[in-house]
Design a protein around this motif. Sequence first.
Motif, PDB file in Angstrom:
ATOM      1  N   ALA A  39     -47.111   7.631  -4.439  1.00 13.89           N
ATOM      2  CA  ALA A  39     -46.536   8.898  -3.696  1.00 13.89           C
ATOM      3  C   ALA A  39     -48.058   8.453  -3.705  1.00 13.89           C
ATOM      4  O   ALA A  39     -48.468   9.895  -2.333  1.00 13.89           O
ATOM      5  N   TYR A  40     -49.635   8.444  -4.367  1.00 17.78           N
ATOM      6  CA  TYR A  40     -50.496   8.439  -3.917  1.00 17.78           C
ATOM      7  C   TYR A  40     -51.345   7.907  -3.385  1.00 17.78           C
ATOM      8  O   TYR A  40     -51.701   8.520  -1.862  1.00 17.78           O
ATOM      9  N   LYS A  41     -50.464   6.410  -2.585  1.00 16.95           N
ATOM     10  CA  LYS A  41     -50.862   5.450  -1.504  1.00 16.95           C
ATOM     11  C   LYS A  41     -50.215   5.874  -0.439  1.00 16.95           C
ATOM     12  O   LYS A  41     -51.093   6.184   1.251  1.00 16.95           O
ATOM     13  N   ILE A  42     -48.976   6.964  -0.043  1.00 12.46           N
ATOM     14  CA  ILE A  42     -48.464   7.699   0.669  1.00 12.46           C
ATOM     15  C   ILE A  42     -49.474   8.793   1.444  1.00 12.46           C
ATOM     16  O   ILE A  42     -49.925   9.151   2.978  1.00 12.46           O
ATOM     17  N   LYS A  43     -49.725   9.546   0.381  1.00  8.06           N
ATOM     18  CA  LYS A  43     -50.829  10.693   0.857  1.00  8.06           C
ATOM     19  C   LYS A  43     -52.237   9.708   0.976  1.00  8.06           C
ATOM     20  O   LYS A  43     -52.293  11.082   2.689  1.00  8.06           O
ATOM     21  N   LEU A  44     -52.570   8.731   1.107  1.00  7.86           N
ATOM     22  CA  LEU A  44     -53.498   7.749   1.312  1.00  7.86           C
ATOM     23  C   LEU A  44     -53.903   8.061   2.482  1.00  7.86           C
ATOM     24  O   LEU A  44     -54.802   7.941   3.604  1.00  7.86           O
ATOM     25  N   ILE A  45     -52.848   6.762   2.677  1.00  4.58           N
ATOM     26  CA  ILE A  45     -52.478   6.504   4.021  1.00  4.58           C
ATOM     27  C   ILE A  45     -52.466   8.134   5.284  1.00  4.58           C
ATOM     28  O   ILE A  45     -53.025   7.386   6.677  1.00  4.58           O
ATOM     29  N   VAL A  46     -51.830   9.143   4.734  1.00  7.47           N
ATOM     30  CA  VAL A  46     -51.478   9.605   5.822  1.00  7.47           C
ATOM     31  C   VAL A  46     -52.665  10.922   5.865  1.00  7.47           C
ATOM     32  O   VAL A  46     -52.408  12.038   6.578  1.00  7.47           O
ATOM     33  N   HIS A  47     -54.269  11.178   5.311  1.00  4.54           N
ATOM     34  CA  HIS A  47     -55.525  11.434   4.963  1.00  4.54           C
ATOM     35  C   HIS A  47     -54.621  13.263   4.589  1.00  4.54           C
ATOM     36  O   HIS A  47     -55.195  14.280   4.814  1.00  4.54           O
ATOM     37  N   TYR A  48     -53.610  13.239   3.814  1.00  2.07           N
ATOM     38  CA  TYR A  48     -53.108  13.979   3.274  1.00  2.07           C
ATOM     39  C   TYR A  48     -54.668  14.785   2.490  1.00  2.07           C
ATOM     40  O   TYR A  48     -54.830  16.010   2.177  1.00  2.07           O
ATOM     41  N   TYR A  49     -55.230  14.184   1.937  1.00  4.44           N
ATOM     42  CA  TYR A  49     -56.204  14.506   0.783  1.00  4.44           C
ATOM     43  C   TYR A  49     -57.840  15.148   1.469  1.00  4.44           C
ATOM     44  O   TYR A  49     -58.627  15.350   1.128  1.00  4.44           O
ATOM     45  N   ASP A  50     -57.740  15.102   2.358  1.00  7.40           N
ATOM     46  CA  ASP A  50     -58.606  14.964   3.227  1.00  7.40           C
ATOM     47  C   ASP A  50     -58.617  16.437   3.936  1.00  7.40           C
ATOM     48  O   ASP A  50     -59.510  17.425   4.195  1.00  7.40           O
ATOM     49  N   TYR A  51     -57.668  16.967   3.509  1.00  5.86           N
ATOM     50  CA  TYR A  51     -57.491  18.807   4.146  1.00  5.86           C
ATOM     51  C   TYR A  51     -57.305  19.520   2.633  1.00  5.86           C
ATOM     52  O   TYR A  51     -57.023  20.972   2.808  1.00  5.86           O
ATOM     53  N   ILE A  52     -58.353  18.891   1.467  1.00  6.87           N
ATOM     54  CA  ILE A  52     -58.455  19.773   0.593  1.00  6.87           C
ATOM     55  C   ILE A  52     -59.768  19.494   0.067  1.00  6.87           C
ATOM     56  O   ILE A  52     -60.482  18.283   0.245  1.00  6.87           O
ATOM     57  N   ASP A  53     -60.375  21.086  -0.363  1.00  3.75           N
ATOM     58  CA  ASP A  53     -61.635  20.826  -0.299  1.00  3.75           C
ATOM     59  C   ASP A  53     -62.303  19.843  -1.587  1.00  3.75           C
ATOM     60  O   ASP A  53     -61.092  19.848  -3.337  1.00  3.75           O
ATOM     61  N   SER A  54     -62.989  19.316  -1.832  1.00  3.07           N
ATOM     62  CA  SER A  54     -63.214  18.282  -3.020  1.00  3.07           C
ATOM     63  C   SER A  54     -63.728  18.685  -4.261  1.00  3.07           C
ATOM     64  O   SER A  54     -62.953  17.841  -5.097  1.00  3.07           O
ATOM     65  N   THR A  55     -63.413  19.892  -4.146  1.00  2.80           N
ATOM     66  CA  THR A  55     -63.712  20.723  -5.542  1.00  2.80           C
ATOM     67  C   THR A  55     -62.058  20.443  -6.363  1.00  2.80           C
ATOM     68  O   THR A  55     -62.066  20.093  -7.429  1.00  2.80           O
TER      69      THR A  55
END
Length: 171
Positions: A116-132
Motif C-alpha cells: 500500500a505504501y509503495k502504491i501511494k509512493l508511485i502515484v505521488h499520493y504523499y505529495d499532496y499532504i503537507d509535510s507536518t
Amino acid sequence: MKYIIAIITVLTIYSCRPSRHRENIEVVFYPGLVEFNDTDSGIINSIVEPDKVYTITSDDYTFLHDSLPSLTTQKLGEAISPCILLIKTDNSIYGIDANNALQNNNKAYSLSEKDAYKIKLIVHYYDYIDSTDLKDLKEIKKFGTPNNYEYCPSDPQKPTKQLVKLVLKEK
C-alpha cells in the motif's frame, strides 16, 4: 562467418523495433488528509483534464499495471469501505481504502502495508499532504518519507479543490 553475420542482422532488426505503447495509468484522490470521503469509481472517467502528469519508471509501471491484481493476500469479502485512492489501468479500476484494502469489481482484498505504501509512493499520493501532517501517518513512521516527496500545495485561487487527477506515463 555466415552465422555471425546472420546473428548480428537478427539482433539489429529486433533491437531497432519501436517499443509497444502502453496506456497511461490514471489516479484520482482527495488532496491532503480528509475524513473518509467516498470516491465513486465513475469519477475517474468524468474528470477529463489531469492536474499533473508524472513519468514513472518501467518497473513502477509494471508494478501498478501488471502486478496490482496479484498483490492481495486474502479476500475480505464485499467492498464496503470508502476508497481514498482510485487507480485506472486499461479498463480496470482499483480502489484503496484507509485500511489498505484493495477493491475491484465490488470485492475487497487485503494489501500488505508495504505494498500500500509503495502504491501511494508511485502515484505521488504523499505529495499532496503537507509535510507536518505527513509525519503523523503510520506508514511514513514505519517506512520513511519518500525520496521523491515534493509537496504540491493547493492553488490559492482554488483552495477548496475536491479531487486531484494524475496521469502516470511510462518512461
